[in-house]
Motif scaffolding. Structure first.
Motif, PDB file in Angstrom:
ATOM      1  N   VAL A  28       0.873  -1.171   0.000  1.00 31.33           N
ATOM      2  CA  VAL A  28       0.000   0.000   0.000  1.00 31.33           C
ATOM      3  C   VAL A  28       0.910   1.221   0.000  1.00 31.33           C
ATOM      4  O   VAL A  28       1.849   1.303   0.793  1.00 31.33           O
ATOM      5  N   ASP A  30       0.816   5.549  -0.283  1.00 30.96           N
ATOM      6  CA  ASP A  30       0.047   6.791  -0.284  1.00 30.96           C
ATOM      7  C   ASP A  30       0.374   7.580  -1.547  1.00 30.96           C
ATOM      8  O   ASP A  30       1.537   7.690  -1.935  1.00 30.96           O
ATOM      9  N   ASN A  38      -9.688  11.765   3.666  1.00 33.75           N
ATOM     10  CA  ASN A  38      -9.362  10.347   3.496  1.00 33.75           C
ATOM     11  C   ASN A  38      -8.278  10.215   2.430  1.00 33.75           C
ATOM     12  O   ASN A  38      -8.346  10.852   1.381  1.00 33.75           O
ATOM     13  N   VAL A  41      -4.846   5.926  -2.028  1.00 40.82           N
ATOM     14  CA  VAL A  41      -3.702   5.026  -1.961  1.00 40.82           C
ATOM     15  C   VAL A  41      -3.626   4.121  -3.188  1.00 40.82           C
ATOM     16  O   VAL A  41      -4.649   3.815  -3.809  1.00 40.82           O
ATOM     17  N   ARG A  66      -9.602   6.810   6.470  1.00 40.91           N
ATOM     18  CA  ARG A  66      -8.318   6.886   7.169  1.00 40.91           C
ATOM     19  C   ARG A  66      -8.140   5.767   8.194  1.00 40.91           C
ATOM     20  O   ARG A  66      -7.036   5.259   8.378  1.00 40.91           O
ATOM     21  N   ILE A  69      -7.449   1.818   6.283  1.00 41.24           N
ATOM     22  CA  ILE A  69      -6.479   1.643   5.211  1.00 41.24           C
ATOM     23  C   ILE A  69      -6.022   0.182   5.200  1.00 41.24           C
ATOM     24  O   ILE A  69      -5.587  -0.337   6.225  1.00 41.24           O
TER      25      ILE A  69
END
Length: 124
Positions: A28, A30, A38, A41, A66, A69
């Motif tokens: 993952v 960002d 929010n 990703v 948030r 995730i």
């Protein structure tokens, strides 16, 4: 507005006629973009079809809450188009109704999904 309708329609089609799989989060990252507080990703998944056909890698960029995730190693229910692996979706489990539906649709493999255990109890 049309973009959301198309995504919703594609998701409905995948759930009704797509193939099922277990998607394991590989990474993952960002993107640096935030929408309504929010994060957006980039996620990489290893998708393992429940019918035993060959696993494949898939990527998705999404805006996620948030506090929810996806993390490396977590497993999610996946529906995909067996003719076009770029058309796929994953789902998160938010309540007991969702757990029951996934148990019905996926059988024993559903136990691998993140969130299939008892819901997290709120802190006092």
């Amino acid at each position: 507005m049309g973009l959301f309708k198309n995504k919703r329609k594609q998701a409905q089609e995948l759930q009704s006629s797509g193939s099922k799989a277990v998607g394991t989060v590989v990474s993952v990252r960002d993107t640096g973009v935030t929408i309504n507080n929010n994060p957006r990703v980039n996620m990489s998944f290893r998708v393992e079809p429940v019918d035993g056909s060959g696993a494949f890698d898939a990527q998705k960029t999404a805006t996620v809450p948030r506090l929810q995730i996806p993390r490396q190693g977590e497993c999610y229910p996946v529906w995909y188009d067996p003719q076009d692996h770029s058309k796929w979706m994953f789902s998160v489990i938010i309540d007991d109704d969702g757990r029951a539906i996934l148990r019905e649709q996926f059988g024993e493999v559903a136990q691998r999904f993140t969130g299939m255990g008892a819901p997290v109890q709120p802190l006092a």
